[in-house]
Design a protein around this motif. Sequence first.
Motif, PDB file in Angstrom:
ATOM      1  N   LEU A 182      36.421  37.170  35.841  1.00  0.00           N
ATOM      2  CA  LEU A 182      37.019  35.883  36.205  1.00  0.00           C
ATOM      3  C   LEU A 182      36.805  35.673  37.694  1.00  0.00           C
ATOM      4  N   ALA A 183      36.476  34.442  38.087  1.00  0.00           N
ATOM      5  CA  ALA A 183      36.385  34.071  39.503  1.00  0.00           C
ATOM      6  C   ALA A 183      37.226  32.824  39.720  1.00  0.00           C
ATOM      7  N   ARG A 184      38.015  32.835  40.797  1.00  0.00           N
ATOM      8  CA  ARG A 184      38.911  31.705  41.072  1.00  0.00           C
ATOM      9  C   ARG A 184      39.273  31.724  42.551  1.00  0.00           C
ATOM     10  N   MET A 185      39.680  30.583  43.064  1.00  0.00           N
ATOM     11  CA  MET A 185      40.177  30.493  44.426  1.00  0.00           C
ATOM     12  C   MET A 185      41.629  30.952  44.465  1.00  0.00           C
ATOM     13  N   SER A 186      42.038  31.569  45.564  1.00  0.00           N
ATOM     14  CA  SER A 186      43.421  31.987  45.754  1.00  0.00           C
ATOM     15  C   SER A 186      44.164  30.986  46.633  1.00  0.00           C
ATOM     16  N   GLY A 187      45.401  30.681  46.280  1.00  0.00           N
ATOM     17  CA  GLY A 187      46.239  29.819  47.108  1.00  0.00           C
ATOM     18  C   GLY A 187      45.577  28.484  47.387  1.00  0.00           C
ATOM     19  N   SER A 188      45.629  28.090  48.665  1.00  0.00           N
ATOM     20  CA  SER A 188      45.000  26.835  49.079  1.00  0.00           C
ATOM     21  C   SER A 188      43.604  27.050  49.641  1.00  0.00           C
ATOM     22  N   ALA A 197      40.400  29.198  51.855  1.00  0.00           N
ATOM     23  CA  ALA A 197      39.156  29.186  51.129  1.00  0.00           C
ATOM     24  C   ALA A 197      38.788  30.535  50.494  1.00  0.00           C
ATOM     25  N   THR A 198      39.698  31.524  50.545  1.00  0.00           N
ATOM     26  CA  THR A 198      39.386  32.819  49.951  1.00  0.00           C
ATOM     27  C   THR A 198      39.353  32.716  48.428  1.00  0.00           C
ATOM     28  N   CYS A 199      38.346  33.330  47.831  1.00  0.00           N
ATOM     29  CA  CYS A 199      38.201  33.385  46.376  1.00  0.00           C
ATOM     30  C   CYS A 199      38.278  34.844  45.933  1.00  0.00           C
ATOM     31  N   PHE A 200      38.607  35.037  44.662  1.00  0.00           N
ATOM     32  CA  PHE A 200      38.674  36.403  44.150  1.00  0.00           C
ATOM     33  C   PHE A 200      37.843  36.532  42.879  1.00  0.00           C
ATOM     34  N   GLY A 201      37.444  37.751  42.618  1.00  0.00           N
ATOM     35  CA  GLY A 201      36.820  38.109  41.351  1.00  0.00           C
ATOM     36  C   GLY A 201      37.630  39.214  40.712  1.00  0.00           C
ATOM     37  N   LEU A 202      37.863  39.090  39.411  1.00  0.00           N
ATOM     38  CA  LEU A 202      38.572  40.113  38.645  1.00  0.00           C
ATOM     39  C   LEU A 202      37.542  40.976  37.942  1.00  0.00           C
ATOM     40  N   PHE A 203      37.682  42.315  38.080  1.00  0.00           N
ATOM     41  CA  PHE A 203      36.701  43.260  37.537  1.00  0.00           C
ATOM     42  C   PHE A 203      37.413  44.321  36.705  1.00  0.00           C
TER      43      PHE A 203
END
Length: 291
Positions: free
Chosen positions: A247-253, A255-261
């Motif tokens: 899964l890839a999504r932006m965090s909060g407002s 511009a940091t994004c995260f990937g779930l592994f």
Amino acid sequence: MTVGRLGAEESAPAKVNLYLHVTGRREDGYHLLDSLAVFGPAADRVAAAPGEALSLALEGPLAAGLAAEPDNLVLRAARALAEATGRAPKAALVLEKRLPIASGIGGGSADAAAALRALDRLWGTGLGVAGLAGIAGRLGADVPVCLAARPARMQGVGEVLRPAPSLPEYGLLLANPGVALATPAVFRARQGGFTPPAALPEAWPDAAAMARDLAALRNDLEPPAIALCPAIAEVLAAIRALPGCLLARMSGSGATCFGLFPDSAAARRAAALLPGGWWREGGAPHPALAG
């Protein structure tokens, strides 16, 4: 960072919103939220030592971004704790800044929470997380969840905290394109109505099941953030293309994004494959700091 024998040091891990629904708006203009917050592999650090007055030194690779701040949230946290406990605000504080600023991962809030924990120990006020919670809430909506730095369901404006579902083993990758994004601007750019709170299970058996359920949810601030900062879409596309990304999504407002592994090793390997020039960190979620 050097801390004297009588000092205290605390980690300030990144807060990651695995989803974020804007569920309504109060009469005072503050938005109501529903989110699942976890804490990522990257962190600032705050150290506190005895001092003749209250001072703050900035260190670390991203400290320059805070140099122009006249009143850092760490100092405000120190004064708030001193006032609440009836003591003079005297401490030499050091903030090692490793998290990007204005990036949707609660760096300033995590720093304030770490300062409260460190000064609680240094000054021997004995409040602990429960006693510090009221002070934290007056400093900002994200400071209470950062105080214990444990997974939590956030609601209200962020001050209503409930236990998170039982989480499986998983890895997190964080990436930021190096663009600061102000939260108020993202909320102003948001269009449309509100999203109902999520229905979450009591537990997820593994990272794949967790990712499948989260994929049915969203971050309501992602579209307006991308409109203001198109580089976010590039980061999301790059994360989604990484081997093992669930899964890839932006965090909060943003511009940091995260990937779930599936695990921390996969997240660390993936971080090394991202384009140069972006801030990135991959690994295991941060362990809870307090009970």
